[in-house]
Write a protein that holds these residues in place. Structure first.
Motif, mmCIF file in Angstrom:
data_model
loop_
_atom_site.group_PDB
_atom_site.id
_atom_site.type_symbol
_atom_site.label_atom_id
_atom_site.label_comp_id
_atom_site.label_asym_id
_atom_site.label_seq_id
_atom_site.Cartn_x
_atom_site.Cartn_y
_atom_site.Cartn_z
ATOM 1 N N TYR A 17 0.848 -1.210 0.000
ATOM 2 C CA TYR A 17 0.000 0.000 0.000
ATOM 3 C C TYR A 17 0.877 1.252 0.000
ATOM 4 C CZ TYR A 17 -3.797 -3.066 1.770
ATOM 5 O OH TYR A 17 -4.707 -4.056 1.955
ATOM 6 N N ALA A 18 1.978 1.184 0.772
ATOM 7 C CA ALA A 18 2.862 2.346 0.852
ATOM 8 C C ALA A 18 3.447 2.659 -0.528
ATOM 9 C CB ALA A 18 3.972 2.081 1.871
ATOM 10 N N ARG A 19 3.877 1.612 -1.231
ATOM 11 C CA ARG A 19 4.418 1.841 -2.589
ATOM 12 C C ARG A 19 3.344 2.394 -3.516
ATOM 13 N NH1 ARG A 19 7.933 -3.308 -4.569
ATOM 14 N NH2 ARG A 19 8.475 -1.824 -6.206
ATOM 15 N N ALA A 20 2.147 1.821 -3.424
ATOM 16 C CA ALA A 20 1.046 2.284 -4.283
ATOM 17 C C ALA A 20 0.708 3.742 -3.971
ATOM 18 C CB ALA A 20 -0.177 1.395 -4.100
ATOM 19 N N ALA A 21 0.680 4.072 -2.685
ATOM 20 C CA ALA A 21 0.319 5.446 -2.295
ATOM 21 C C ALA A 21 1.338 6.446 -2.820
ATOM 22 C CB ALA A 21 0.204 5.541 -0.774
ATOM 23 N N VAL A 22 2.624 6.109 -2.713
ATOM 24 C CA VAL A 22 3.662 7.027 -3.206
ATOM 25 C C VAL A 22 3.522 7.188 -4.719
ATOM 26 C CG1 VAL A 22 6.151 7.332 -3.520
ATOM 27 C CG2 VAL A 22 5.243 6.612 -1.282
ATOM 28 N N SER A 23 3.226 6.087 -5.393
ATOM 29 C CA SER A 23 3.077 6.183 -6.841
ATOM 30 C C SER A 23 1.841 7.002 -7.222
ATOM 31 C CB SER A 23 3.075 4.767 -7.412
ATOM 32 O OG SER A 23 2.125 4.614 -8.408
ATOM 33 N N LEU A 33 4.878 8.271 2.605
ATOM 34 C CA LEU A 33 4.614 9.546 1.914
ATOM 35 C C LEU A 33 5.555 10.627 2.428
ATOM 36 C CD1 LEU A 33 0.689 9.645 1.867
ATOM 37 C CD2 LEU A 33 2.196 9.383 -0.127
ATOM 38 N N ASP A 34 5.736 10.661 3.735
ATOM 39 C CA ASP A 34 6.606 11.695 4.315
ATOM 40 C C ASP A 34 8.040 11.511 3.842
ATOM 41 O OD1 ASP A 34 4.284 12.411 5.514
ATOM 42 O OD2 ASP A 34 4.960 12.127 7.582
ATOM 43 N N GLU A 35 8.501 10.251 3.859
ATOM 44 C CA GLU A 35 9.879 9.984 3.419
ATOM 45 C C GLU A 35 10.079 10.343 1.957
ATOM 46 O OE1 GLU A 35 10.561 5.933 4.568
ATOM 47 O OE2 GLU A 35 10.971 6.492 6.666
ATOM 48 N N ALA A 36 9.016 10.221 1.166
ATOM 49 C CA ALA A 36 9.122 10.541 -0.262
ATOM 50 C C ALA A 36 8.908 12.033 -0.528
ATOM 51 C CB ALA A 36 8.125 9.713 -1.059
ATOM 52 N N GLY A 37 8.752 12.822 0.543
ATOM 53 C CA GLY A 37 8.646 14.267 0.360
ATOM 54 C C GLY A 37 7.220 14.778 0.182
ATOM 55 N N HIS A 38 6.224 13.974 0.564
ATOM 56 C CA HIS A 38 4.828 14.383 0.370
ATOM 57 C C HIS A 38 4.115 14.697 1.675
ATOM 58 C CE1 HIS A 38 5.347 13.256 -3.771
ATOM 59 N NE2 HIS A 38 5.642 12.014 -3.437
ATOM 60 N N ALA A 39 4.890 15.122 2.670
ATOM 61 C CA ALA A 39 4.292 15.355 3.989
ATOM 62 C C ALA A 39 3.234 16.456 3.957
ATOM 63 C CB ALA A 39 5.386 15.718 4.996
ATOM 64 N N GLU A 40 3.444 17.468 3.135
ATOM 65 C CA GLU A 40 2.559 18.629 3.196
ATOM 66 C C GLU A 40 1.411 18.583 2.211
ATOM 67 O OE1 GLU A 40 4.641 22.334 3.168
ATOM 68 O OE2 GLU A 40 6.095 21.633 4.658
ATOM 69 N N ARG A 41 1.537 17.748 1.182
ATOM 70 C CA ARG A 41 0.578 17.870 0.084
ATOM 71 C C ARG A 41 -0.452 16.745 0.050
ATOM 72 N NH1 ARG A 41 -0.160 17.700 -5.324
ATOM 73 N NH2 ARG A 41 1.087 15.819 -5.497
#
Ligand code: PBG
Length: 330
Positions: A152-158, A184-192
């Motif tokens: 799920y984490a991979r899918a969410a980041v994608s 998401l946070d590790e991939a830089g999407h914490a704010e969006r």
């Protein structure tokens, strides 16, 4: 006859005209509170109607674009996308393919609408696995919780990278919100990127028609090893509190119409933005009864949706979103 004690309560005074009724109405339903679930299928050229859900289709990317334009014209500004891939495997790996059907659809809709559209994606594996379960299986046929969360984490980041606003995990694994938030946070999407969690999701017979639309019926067994027992409301509240603590931004109760007490309790207990999913079977049964002449379609559908709002849902996810919004426009 004795004169009535003064002042006599006469609630009917406020029911006399449509204008008075509107003036004292407690609950509102406006198009911005509606979310339209939409199916996008790989490898088709035209929309294919779903027989058990009148008005609902599996879309090609092109027909999806047309459908979303019509929804927006009616005032619906949120959609929840489900991808139906042509290639399935045991792991469900198309769910995180950057060029998967869902990711391509997200890019197309973002291009059409920019930030005027709230783009939500269902983050699960059942449409992507050959066996139709919501995560990878162990040898004994049960779903491996933590391996599912990794997926799920991979899918969410994608999905985030394709351009969604909201990822929406629906697999009912323990710890799924934490796993997704961390990734998401590790991939830089914490704010969006926000998370709308299907935190309180029951193992329901009312998902039947959806499984035709999303082509995700389990090939063996059922989902009662991970989805909730319909008899449990306290547990539904606990699930909501847990997902709130893990970082969910929006909570969800699903189904909606048969679980209005749970909608109410989750809202009271959390005070969080709450969505309720008026699911495929709840939609289909009103249509089926109306087709038999047993119910007035318009009134029964509208009454169901206002009831879901009245119970405490902020957002109503429904296949009737476009129809309802057009009706509200008058
Ligand atoms: C699972 C998922 C399902 C629905 C939404 N997400 C099916 C299931 O859990 O079996 C059902 C929605 C509906 O019935 O309208 N990814």
């Amino acid at each position: 006859m004795e004169p009535a004690p003064f002042p006599q309560s006469r609630p009917r005074r406020l029911r006399r005209t449509a204008a008075i009724r509107a003036a004292v109405r407690e609950t509102t339903l406006v198009p911005s509170q509606l979310v339209a679930p939409l199916f996008v299928k790989e490898g088709i050229d035209d929309a294919q109607p779903v027989a058990s859900m009148p008005g609902v289709a599996q879309h090609s990317i092109e027909s999806l674009r047309g459908e979303v334009k019509e929804l927006r014209a009616a005032g619906v500004s949120s959609v929840l996308l489900f991808g139906v891939p042509s290639r399935k495997d045991d792991a469900g790996s198309e769910a995180w393919n950057p060029d998967g059907i869902l990711q391509r659809a997200v890019r197309a809709l973002r291009e059409d609408h920019g930030d005027d559209l709230v783009l939500m994606a269902d983050t699960c594996l059942d449409e992507y696995t050959v066996h139709g379960h919501c995560g990878p299986l162990r040898a004994d046929g049960t779903v491996d919780n933590d391996a599912a969360n990794d997926a799920y984490a991979r899918a969410a980041v994608s999905q985030a990278e394709a351009g969604v606003d909201v990822v929406s995990p629906s697999g009912m694994m323990d710890g799924m919100v934490r796993a997704i938030r961390t990734a998401l946070d590790e991939a830089g999407h914490a704010e969006r990127i926000a998370i709308m969690s299907y935190c309180t999701k029951y193992a329901s017979a009312f998902y039947g028609p959806f499984r035709d639309a999303a082509e995700c019926a389990p090939q063996f067994g059922d989902r009662s090893g991970y989805q909730m027992d319909p008899a449990n409301a306290e547990e539904g509240v606990r699930e909501a509190l847990a997902d709130m603590a893990e970082g969910a931004d929006v909570l969800m109760v699903k189904p909606a119409a048969a679980y209005l007490d749970v909608v109410h309790r989750v809202k009271q207990a959390t005070g969080m933005p709450l969505a309720a999913y008026h699911v495929s079977g709840e939609y289909a049964m009103v249509h089926a009864a109306a087709a038999n002449g047993w119910l007035d379609l318009d009134r029964a559908m509208a009454e169901t949706l206002i009831g879901i709002r009245r119970a405490g849902a902020d957002l109503v996810i429904t296949y009737a979103a476009g129809w309802m919004a057009r009706r509200l426009q008058g």
